[in-house]
Design a protein around this motif. Sequence first.
Motif, mmCIF file in Angstrom:
data_model
loop_
_atom_site.group_PDB
_atom_site.id
_atom_site.type_symbol
_atom_site.label_atom_id
_atom_site.label_comp_id
_atom_site.label_asym_id
_atom_site.label_seq_id
_atom_site.Cartn_x
_atom_site.Cartn_y
_atom_site.Cartn_z
ATOM 1 N N LEU A 94 0.835 -1.202 0.000
ATOM 2 C CA LEU A 94 0.000 0.000 0.000
ATOM 3 C C LEU A 94 0.868 1.251 0.000
ATOM 4 O O LEU A 94 0.606 2.194 -0.755
ATOM 5 N N ASP A 95 1.911 1.269 0.811
ATOM 6 C CA ASP A 95 2.822 2.413 0.841
ATOM 7 C C ASP A 95 3.467 2.633 -0.523
ATOM 8 O O ASP A 95 3.565 3.758 -1.007
ATOM 9 N N GLU A 141 1.210 6.303 -6.961
ATOM 10 C CA GLU A 141 0.088 7.159 -7.344
ATOM 11 C C GLU A 141 0.497 8.636 -7.274
ATOM 12 O O GLU A 141 0.153 9.425 -8.157
ATOM 13 N N GLU A 142 1.241 9.015 -6.241
ATOM 14 C CA GLU A 142 1.726 10.392 -6.142
ATOM 15 C C GLU A 142 2.627 10.727 -7.323
ATOM 16 O O GLU A 142 2.522 11.799 -7.909
ATOM 17 N N HIS A 143 3.479 9.769 -7.683
ATOM 18 C CA HIS A 143 4.366 9.987 -8.818
ATOM 19 C C HIS A 143 3.566 10.135 -10.101
ATOM 20 O O HIS A 143 3.833 11.017 -10.916
ATOM 21 N N LEU A 144 2.557 9.262 -10.300
ATOM 22 C CA LEU A 144 1.736 9.342 -11.500
ATOM 23 C C LEU A 144 0.957 10.644 -11.564
ATOM 24 O O LEU A 144 0.798 11.227 -12.628
ATOM 25 N N SER A 145 0.460 11.104 -10.417
ATOM 26 C CA SER A 145 -0.289 12.359 -10.435
ATOM 27 C C SER A 145 0.630 13.540 -10.747
ATOM 28 O O SER A 145 0.200 14.514 -11.342
ATOM 29 N N GLU A 146 1.899 13.457 -10.372
ATOM 30 C CA GLU A 146 2.854 14.507 -10.709
ATOM 31 C C GLU A 146 3.229 14.460 -12.180
ATOM 32 O O GLU A 146 3.345 15.483 -12.837
ATOM 33 N N VAL A 147 3.414 13.234 -12.692
ATOM 34 C CA VAL A 147 3.878 13.074 -14.061
ATOM 35 C C VAL A 147 2.789 13.401 -15.075
ATOM 36 O O VAL A 147 3.004 14.128 -16.024
ATOM 37 N N GLU A 148 1.599 12.871 -14.866
ATOM 38 C CA GLU A 148 0.549 13.053 -15.861
ATOM 39 C C GLU A 148 -0.738 13.493 -15.194
ATOM 40 O O GLU A 148 -1.482 12.701 -14.661
ATOM 41 N N HIS A 177 -3.664 2.560 -17.520
ATOM 42 C CA HIS A 177 -3.623 1.221 -16.918
ATOM 43 C C HIS A 177 -2.946 1.266 -15.555
ATOM 44 O O HIS A 177 -3.407 0.628 -14.601
ATOM 45 N N ASP A 178 -1.846 2.022 -15.464
ATOM 46 C CA ASP A 178 -1.137 2.143 -14.191
ATOM 47 C C ASP A 178 -2.036 2.737 -13.115
ATOM 48 O O ASP A 178 -2.089 2.245 -11.992
ATOM 49 N N ARG A 179 -2.762 3.790 -13.474
ATOM 50 C CA ARG A 179 -3.632 4.442 -12.494
ATOM 51 C C ARG A 179 -4.784 3.528 -12.072
ATOM 52 O O ARG A 179 -5.140 3.465 -10.892
ATOM 53 N N LEU A 180 -5.359 2.817 -13.036
ATOM 54 C CA LEU A 180 -6.427 1.867 -12.695
ATOM 55 C C LEU A 180 -5.899 0.759 -11.795
ATOM 56 O O LEU A 180 -6.556 0.357 -10.835
ATOM 57 N N TYR A 181 -4.700 0.257 -12.087
ATOM 58 C CA TYR A 181 -4.100 -0.804 -11.296
ATOM 59 C C TYR A 181 -3.872 -0.344 -9.858
ATOM 60 O O TYR A 181 -4.199 -1.057 -8.912
ATOM 61 N N VAL A 182 -3.317 0.842 -9.715
ATOM 62 C CA VAL A 182 -3.056 1.387 -8.375
ATOM 63 C C VAL A 182 -4.365 1.522 -7.613
ATOM 64 O O VAL A 182 -4.472 1.121 -6.456
ATOM 65 N N GLN A 183 -5.386 2.083 -8.270
ATOM 66 C CA GLN A 183 -6.672 2.295 -7.597
ATOM 67 C C GLN A 183 -7.321 0.970 -7.187
ATOM 68 O O GLN A 183 -7.771 0.818 -6.056
ATOM 69 N N LYS A 184 -7.352 0.000 -8.082
ATOM 70 C CA LYS A 184 -7.981 -1.294 -7.776
ATOM 71 C C LYS A 184 -7.217 -2.031 -6.687
ATOM 72 O O LYS A 184 -7.812 -2.671 -5.829
ATOM 73 N N THR A 185 -5.888 -1.944 -6.703
ATOM 74 C CA THR A 185 -5.087 -2.609 -5.669
ATOM 75 C C THR A 185 -5.336 -1.968 -4.317
ATOM 76 O O THR A 185 -5.472 -2.666 -3.312
ATOM 77 N N LYS A 186 -5.401 -0.642 -4.295
ATOM 78 C CA LYS A 186 -5.688 0.039 -3.027
ATOM 79 C C LYS A 186 -7.060 -0.364 -2.499
ATOM 80 O O LYS A 186 -7.217 -0.604 -1.296
ATOM 81 N N ASP A 187 -8.051 -0.471 -3.381
ATOM 82 C CA ASP A 187 -9.385 -0.891 -2.959
ATOM 83 C C ASP A 187 -9.359 -2.306 -2.393
ATOM 84 O O ASP A 187 -9.991 -2.589 -1.375
#
Length: 155
Positions: free
Chosen positions: A41-42, A48-55, A135-145
């Motif tokens: 999770l960490d 996710e923070e990196h992805l939100s900064e990048v794109e 895909h990366d963002r969806l993967y992160v979100q689904k894994t966190k859920d």
Amino acid sequence: MEQIFIYPILVFTSYLLYKVFYLKSRENKLRNEKSCLQDTLDTLIKAEEHLSEVEVSNDLSEDPVKPSDEAPDIDVYTRTFLCRKTGGVRRQTYVNSPYYEYLSRMLPVIAPGTSIPMFLNNLLEEHLHRYSSLHDRLYVQKTKDTIKEFNEWIS
């Protein structure tokens, strides 16, 4: 005579010891899994923070690229989808019959050396490259859920 009384006590004591060790082992295993999930999770939060900064511009609610009425550049299309790319381990998959029939009629005419699996591999490669950040963002979100549901379940 004493052996008759000692035997059941030994059996019962052995059973209790087995249960205690089993429960301790199970507790340690769950503790390790929770720790591992927390580390994951960490890592996902950092990703996710990196992805939100990048794109920032790629919103999940956006529609995928819509086909335009304009004809795409034939050279670009040919280089992207109709070239012969080989290599890698192959796996079998299935394609709906109408798609297969269409491709089996079209490909020999427009790209005689390109097989259906090669074309589909090129198509899939382009799709995965184009939508990798989504895909990366969806993967992160689904894994966190999933981790959140697991944590609620073990609590």
